[in-house]
Design a protein around this motif. Structure first.
Motif, PDB file in Angstrom:
ATOM      1  N   UNK A 103       0.863  -1.182   0.000  1.00 26.04           N
ATOM      2  CA  UNK A 103       0.000   0.000   0.000  1.00 26.04           C
ATOM      3  C   UNK A 103       0.900   1.234   0.000  1.00 26.04           C
ATOM      4  N   UNK A 140       5.215  -2.761   1.984  1.00 30.37           N
ATOM      5  CA  UNK A 140       4.698  -4.121   1.849  1.00 30.37           C
ATOM      6  C   UNK A 140       3.815  -4.492   3.038  1.00 30.37           C
ATOM      7  N   UNK A 141       2.808  -5.287   2.782  1.00 26.65           N
ATOM      8  CA  UNK A 141       2.076  -5.898   3.889  1.00 26.65           C
ATOM      9  C   UNK A 141       2.909  -7.055   4.406  1.00 26.65           C
ATOM     10  N   UNK A 142       3.396  -6.914   5.610  1.00 28.93           N
ATOM     11  CA  UNK A 142       4.283  -7.944   6.161  1.00 28.93           C
ATOM     12  C   UNK A 142       3.532  -8.685   7.253  1.00 28.93           C
TER      13      UNK A 142
END
Lengths: 201, 1154
Positions: A64, A128-130
């Motif tokens: 996002x 990043x979506x981690x």
């Protein structure tokens, strides 16, 4: 209260009735109690093993956008297309009356490679979506781990990581320790990054 | 060994050893090299090597062997001094000197070593009445009068060697004598011999200054003597009766001011001395190296003070002569680049050293010429400094000189009342004007113009680490601001008109650019040159205005500078208050277009000029021209407003003898003006925070302005009446754009400000409403999130993680807002969160960045609140912290990570945990809580067994924490200075507060604690060393209390006794440490009396000199006389500390050997 609950590194199964025993007033307290009872709450949606792990969240995108200036050290960012942990973040400007630019140094969370980038601080960057989950190691077959979620689902598609961590996992598993493996996933990749061992019996 | 073999063998052995040592590394093995080194070492140790050394010197051709022979002689003479015949010492010295004289082509390092040996002999002899070493000066003066440059150079080398051998303990050779000896030698030397050297030097300089032509060789001799003169004048005269510790401290001072003893009167008060240096400088000023020395000599003479002046009139006439000489030196010459710093040093030393009364006693014409000259020089150096900046020179000599002169001005005008009234006004105007001129662009100024008028414009990359001009040039700005106040009549209107004019231009330029952009939006980039020039002008004008109108206040309430106040009062009759308020209240209009604008109060008018700048900026952001603006200017504006608001806003009449009507009407309490301006500032803050989120420094300065507005109750009361304030609070609570784009540290401070504002005066309904809009949303959002059934499942989702992080940041901000009168409500609010945070520790156990932030919340709460908490509340916090640590420990035990950031993460966690523990312990030192009699109960619980009840004591938390921290503290981690200091602070606190817990520690933990203490005492910074010493007394007292022998702690303290004894008696150490070390020593002595006696005995037994033995033995007896038998009694301990001071002063110098 705390002594009793903290002394055990509990098993993975918990009576689910605990979730329902909250009154509205005692919400905060109930919340606390839950944790003192060591309910591993982190991985209950891993129910469907057929789904691709990295996109298991319904509709969650891989990244996002975020305004550069609101990134933070120790947070994550995509540099050169790779998900990175930000290890250094500084600002600079061109000329005394110029606008700020953000200089980032990040370390690839999977490969440990270093990346740098610079960007005007008003611009957006991809974050990043981690995701991290802990899974119980139940078996090792030819360098592949069998990992069980607390609902009993088992996946066997993850290799033992290279290096010291992999050796540690194998050694401790042989010794009969109970091993919880932390699996990190971001942007369609995943990897075991940490292990927590508790001596067996 | 050497004596057994014949001379030729020795020589050949030494020569071949020298060959090995001089050979390239590839040619010889390490063993060969070590063997060769050993040969020289044992040669130098051989008994009475004088004959063989002489023989070597006369026959050997190997330089290195000659060097070693000279060293051997030097060491042996000192070693065997008492055994040697005085005559043979004398002849040895003559031999060495003659040797050097006869061999002009000797290698430099051999010659220097020979002369060093001579100097050491002279020095050792100077305390020995039976031997006369004075002959050397006679010999040297003969050498000088020879007229032969080579011989004269040699003479200079001899004098230089003597000078550095005697000058200080740091330069002196290591000859195995006590510091006391070195000190006495220096005192004797500076009374007699040093003066003689000075006289000899003066003779040479006199002689040379008369010569018309100097050839290169002569001029090199001249230069050496000039440097020697400088060395003499920079001599750090040792006052009588200074103890060993002070000597070390004294000699480490830099920039020695000349303070000779009375005996120097004749030598230095003779006007011919000063004249000679002026003459010398005139002669050699074009040679930059020599000019530096001659100017430094003059600067030293300008710093002369102390008993050398018999009375004030002598001082006045000395100063008059100096100033006359200086003026006639400067007038009529064009100053060389290399002279600037030297000349400014002379002036600065003179102004710093001579008392104001001496300056004013100068003939008034002379004083006026001096001030005029200083004015011209300052302006000229300022211009040259600006040129240096344009050319980006590495060596900024004019900048240094300019700094020095501005500093001198500050010294002068701060004591302005001693001087004739108004005598600095005109100079101040000139210096101020020239500063402004150098900082403005053409045509008004000369900024960025090279000497021939060409403009240069470069854009460098500037990193965030580079200081802002307001800090980088704070000294200059402070001086210029002060001069501006002195000449307020001129400077305030000048700044106003310059700023107003530029703001108008900026407005026009932005409008034109906007039209241009509207007409052709794709016309490419705008030329920023005109804008940047305006921004830079405004930048400097605002900085100077800020420094002129207000002081930087740290802690106390800053006052309006008296000069500014007086200026405003003096012009009251010409001022129309209404037009003044009109100009102030309409920052959107051109000041000159407002009727009555020529009858405004100038101080307010200057503020309103800055407000106009601010208004142009705000309007530009509303017109979407933010990209064209300068964040730097934005910073300057809020920086200024903050500084201004602290001093002028709600000005308190009680603090001033007289007050300006205009200022009190415009900014006083309960005035419309104050309300208006608070509203304006608030609007500015809100606007900035919404448009400048991408500029971290600007956003930070802005939010600091906001804190200034609410941190004082009186100001906050007005702030909370503004609707805007409520809007800001709501907007922030809703966590919506644009405020949530701000960096985390700015958001934290914003939260702090919002909380501080909540404690302003409001009726209870309003107050409730306020909290329900500021704090409650935070709580509600958080609780509804973590109480979701599936919280654990969604906890890794990005949105959830961000919400959690934002909450944790806000909690830190809330903790930061803690003040004594709001702690009660803030604590209970935060406490609810802390419990939930522990739950978060579980959920996010494998998310290190979140864990770190959670610990930080605890650190902040403990840091800000523990000192105010009463017993039951402290207990709650202890419990929460203990649980936090237990969870942390459990989750990290047996965890292994593969990523490279693992160590860094752990380091950050550890640092925070130690900070947390230290904060908890600080309760023991700083406690503002109002517990009264119940304190007793609290202590009882603490020392009782913690396991018995449900309650937790600080001891349990801290020791548990130490259990976590200690095993992880490696020596590598101790290399991080912050971690190291924090760690030692913590373990010292523990030893001091819970000594009874130390013996109960698990063996491993105990061992590493003791090892840490020893390491800290011996191998760390003096700060850490002191901390460790402070930890020892309570440990020893603990041992004494239990009376158990052979416990591990008892054995450990025995070891520490030896360490402290050696440290205090045998080693050089910091004076500040004497008290800590003394206290530790005393308690350790009480505990281990037998071992102490043994230490003293063994020390005494190494003394061969009977006199010294006796002195030492007496001193040791006296040391413990007042406390025999030693006991842990406070009175006895104080007596011991007192005797210790005496002991150190009397015999410390004997034992500390160099």
């Amino acid at each position: 209260m705390s002594n009793r609950t903290l002394s055990t590194t509990g098993t993975l199964k918990r009576p689910s009735s605990l979730y329902g025993c909250r009154s509205k007033i005692g919400r905060a307290c109930a919340f606390l109690d839950l944790f003192f009872l060591q309910v591993p709450l982190t991985h209950r949606t891993m129910a469907d093993p057929d789904l691709d792990f990295s996109t298991a969240e319904s509709g969650a995108s891989a990244t996002f956008p975020l305004q550069c200036s609101s990134l933070r050290k120790n947070g994550f960012v995509v540099l050169k297309g790779r998900p990175c942990k930000i290890v250094e973040m500084s600002t600079s400007k061109t000329g005394k009356h110029g606008h700020a630019k953000v200089n980032l140094v990040g370390i690839d969370i999977f490969t440990n490679k270093k990346y740098e980038d610079m960007c005007p601080s008003t611009h957006n960057m991809d974050v990043p979506n981690v995701k991290r989950v802990e899974l119980l190691l139940v078996n090792i077959t030819e360098k592949y781990m069998s990992l069980m979620a607390d609902n009993g689902d088992v996946r066997e598609d993850l290799r033992i990581p290279d290096g010291d961590l992999g050796k540690e996992i194998e050694a401790k598993f042989k010794e009969g320790d109970e091993l919880l493996v932390s699996v990190l996933s971001a942007m369609g990749e995943e990897c075991a990054v940490a292990v927590k061992s508790t001596p067996g019996k | 060994m050497m004596a057994a073999v014949g001379a030729p063998e020795v020589i050949s052995q030494l020569e071949s050893a020298a060959k090995v040592l001089m050979a390239p590394p590839s040619m010889v093995s390490t063993e060969q090299r070590q063997h060769a080194e050993h040969i020289f070492l044992s040669f130098r140790k051989s008994k009475s090597p004088f004959a063989i050394c002489k023989h070597i010197l006369e026959t050997s051709k190997v330089d290195y062997v000659l060097f070693q022979a000279a060293t051997a002689i030097m060491e042996a003479v000192v070693r065997e001094w008492i055994l040697l015949e005085k005559a043979s010492i004398e002849s040895l010295r003559t031999f060495l000197l003659t040797y050097v004289l006869q061999r002009p082509n000797l290698q430099k390092y051999v010659r220097e070593q020979m002369l060093l040996a001579v100097a050491v002999i002279v020095k050792r002899g100077s305390l020995d009445k039976s031997i006369n070493c004075k002959g050397i000066f006679h010999e040297v003066s003969q050498l000088i009068s020879s007229g032969n440059p080579t011989v004269q150079t040699l003479a200079c080398s001899i004098l230089t060697a003597l000078l550095s051998e005697f000058s200080s303990s740091s330069k002196t050779s290591n000859i195995g004598l006590s510091m006391e000896f070195h000190g006495s030698c220096k005192r004797i030397f500076q009374e007699e011999d040093l003066r003689q050297i000075f006289m000899l030097t003066m003779d040479v300089l006199q002689e040379f200054s008369r010569r018309v032509n100097l050839n290169a060789q002569m001029s090199s001799v001249f230069q050496r003597y000039l440097a020697l003169a400088n060395q003499v004048l920079s001599w750090n005269f040792l006052p009588p009766n200074l103890g060993r510790h002070y000597i070390a401290m004294f000699e480490s001072t830099q920039n020695v001011m000349l303070k000779p003893t009375e005996t120097w009167r004749e030598a230095l008060l003779d006007t011919r001395v000063m004249d000679l240096f002026f003459t010398v400088h005139r002669k050699i000023r074009e040679d930059s190296d020599m000019a530096q020395d001659s100017l430094q000599c003059l600067a030293q003479l300008a710093s002369m003070h102390g008993p050398i002046f018999p009375d004030e009139s002598a001082q006045v006439s000395y100063l008059a002569h100096l100033v006359e000489g200086l003026l006639s030196m400067i007038n009529g010459i064009e100053i060389e680049d290399s002279e600037a710093v030297g000349i400014s040093n002379i002036i600065s030393n003179l102004i710093t050293t001579f008392p104001r009364s001496t300056l004013t006693a100068l003939p008034s014409e002379l004083f006026t010429s001096f001030i005029n000259c200083l004015t011209l020089l300052t302006c000229s150096f300022g211009r040259s400094a600006a040129l240096e900046e344009v050319l980006d020179k590495d060596d900024m000599v004019y900048m240094e000189a300019y700094d020095r002169l501005l500093e001198s001005w500050l010294t002068l005008v701060q004591d302005d009342e001693h001087f004739p009234r108004g005598c600095f006004v005109q100079p101040a105007v000139q210096v101020f004007n020239s500063y402004i001129q150098c900082h403005l662009a053409a045509p008004d100024g000369t900024r960025n113009l090279t000497a021939n008028g060409v403009a240069s414009h470069e854009e460098d990359e500037i990193s965030e680490l580079q200081e802002d001009d307001r800090e980088l040039f704070s000294d200059q700005l402070a001086s210029i601001g002060m001069l501006g106040r002195i000449a307020a009549n001129h400077c305030i209107p000048l700044l106003t008109s310059l700023l107003e004019e530029r703001v108008t231009r900026l407005h026009g330029q932005l409008q034109r650019t906007q039209q241009h952009l509207l007409a052709s939006p794709h016309a490419g980039s705008v030329d920023r040159k005109v804008l940047d020039d305006l921004y830079e002008d405004i930048h400097w004008l605002i900085l100077v205005t800020g420094y002129l109108l207000a002081d930087d206040a740290q802690g106390e309430t800053p006052l309006i500078p008296p000069e500014v106040m007086e200026y405003s009062i003096n012009h009251a009759t010409e001022v129309d208050i209404n037009s003044t308020l009109q100009v102030l209240g309409s920052p959107g209009e051109k000041a000159s277009s407002i009727p009555g604008c020529n009858r405004t109060d100038s101080v307010i008018r200057l503020l309103s000029a800055v407000l106009r700048t601010s208004e142009v900026e705000s309007r530009a952001t509303r017109a979407s021209l933010t990209g064209l603006l300068s964040p730097q200017m934005g910073k300057d504006i809020v920086w200024f407003l903050r500084r201004w608001a602290k001093t002028y806003l709600l000005v308190d009449e009680k603090l001033y003898g007289q007050i300006s009507m205009a200022l009190s009407t415009a900014f006083g309490a309960d005035t419309e003006g104050a309300k208006w301006i608070v509203g304006y500032l608030l609007e500015k803050v809100i606007n900035n925070l919404s448009v400048w989120s991408s500029e971290p420094e600007l956003a930070n300065d802005t939010v600091e302005l906001l804190v200034t507005l609410v941190e004082k109750r009186e100001r906050a009361n007005i702030v909370v009446q503004c609707e805007n304030w409520w809007n800001l609070a709501k907007q922030f609570a809703s966590r919506s754009p644009p405020l949530h784009l701000l960096s985390s540290s700015v958001q934290r401070t914003l939260m702090k400000a919002l909380v501080l504002g909540g404690f302003a005066h409001m009726d209870s309904d309003t107050k409730q409403q306020y909290w329900s809009e500021v704090l409650h949303p935070l709580q509600q959002r958080f609780l509804s999130l973590i109480n979701q059934e599936n919280f654990a499942q969604i906890s890794q989702e990005e949105g959830v993680k961000r919400e959690i992080v934002a909450t944790l940041e806000a909690l830190c901000g809330i903790a930061e807002a803690t003040q004594i009168d709001n702690v009660a409500s803030l604590f209970s609010f935060l406490m609810d969160f802390l419990s939930s945070c522990i739950g978060l520790m579980e959920v996010y156990r494998n998310t290190p960045e979140t864990i770190n932030l959670i610990i930080e919340v605890f650190v902040e709460v403990a840091h800000k609140q523990i000192c105010y908490l009463g017993e039951s509340k402290s207990m709650k916090l202890y419990e929460a912290c203990l649980t936090l640590l237990q969870v942390y420990s459990k989750n990290n035990l047996g965890r292994k990570r593969s990523d490279v950031a693992a160590e860094e993460d752990q380091y950050q966690d550890l640092l925070l945990i130690m900070e947390l523990l230290t904060n908890l312990l600080s309760k023991e030192f700083i406690d503002f809580s109002d517990t009264g009699g119940s304190d007793e109960v609290f202590r009882g619980q603490e020392q009782g067994t913690a396991a018995s009840g449900r309650s937790v004591s600080a001891a349990d938390v801290v020791l548990f924490g130490v259990n976590i921290v200690l095993p992880l503290m490696s020596q590598d981690l101790l290399k991080f200075p912050s971690l190291c200091n924090q760690y030692y602070k913590l373990i010292t606190f523990i030893c001091e507060i819970f000594p009874e817990k130390i013996p109960q520690l698990p063996e491993e933990l105990f061992k590493s604690l003791m090892f840490s203490l020893e390491l800290g005492m011996t191998a760390m910074s003096s700060e850490v060393s002191q901390l460790c010493l402070e930890a020892l007394s309570p440990l020893a007292e603990q041992c004494a209390k239990t009376q158990e022998k052979d416990t591990p702690l008892f054995i450990a303290t025995r070891h520490f006794l030896k360490l402290v004894f050696d440290m205090l008696v045998l080693q050089k150490h910091n004076t500040e440490m004497t008290v800590a070390a003394g206290e530790a020593l005393y308690t350790l002595v009480c505990l281990h009396q037998t071992e102490y006696s043994e230490l003293v005995e063994s020390l005494l037994s190494t003394q061969r000199d009977a006199v010294i033995y006796q002195r030492l033995a007496d001193a040791f007896n006296k040391l413990t006389a007042s406390s025999t038998p030693p006991s842990m009694d406070r009175k006895q301990k104080l007596a011991f500390l007192k005797s210790l001071e005496e002991f150190v002063a009397n015999v410390g110098g004997l034992l500390c050997v160099k």
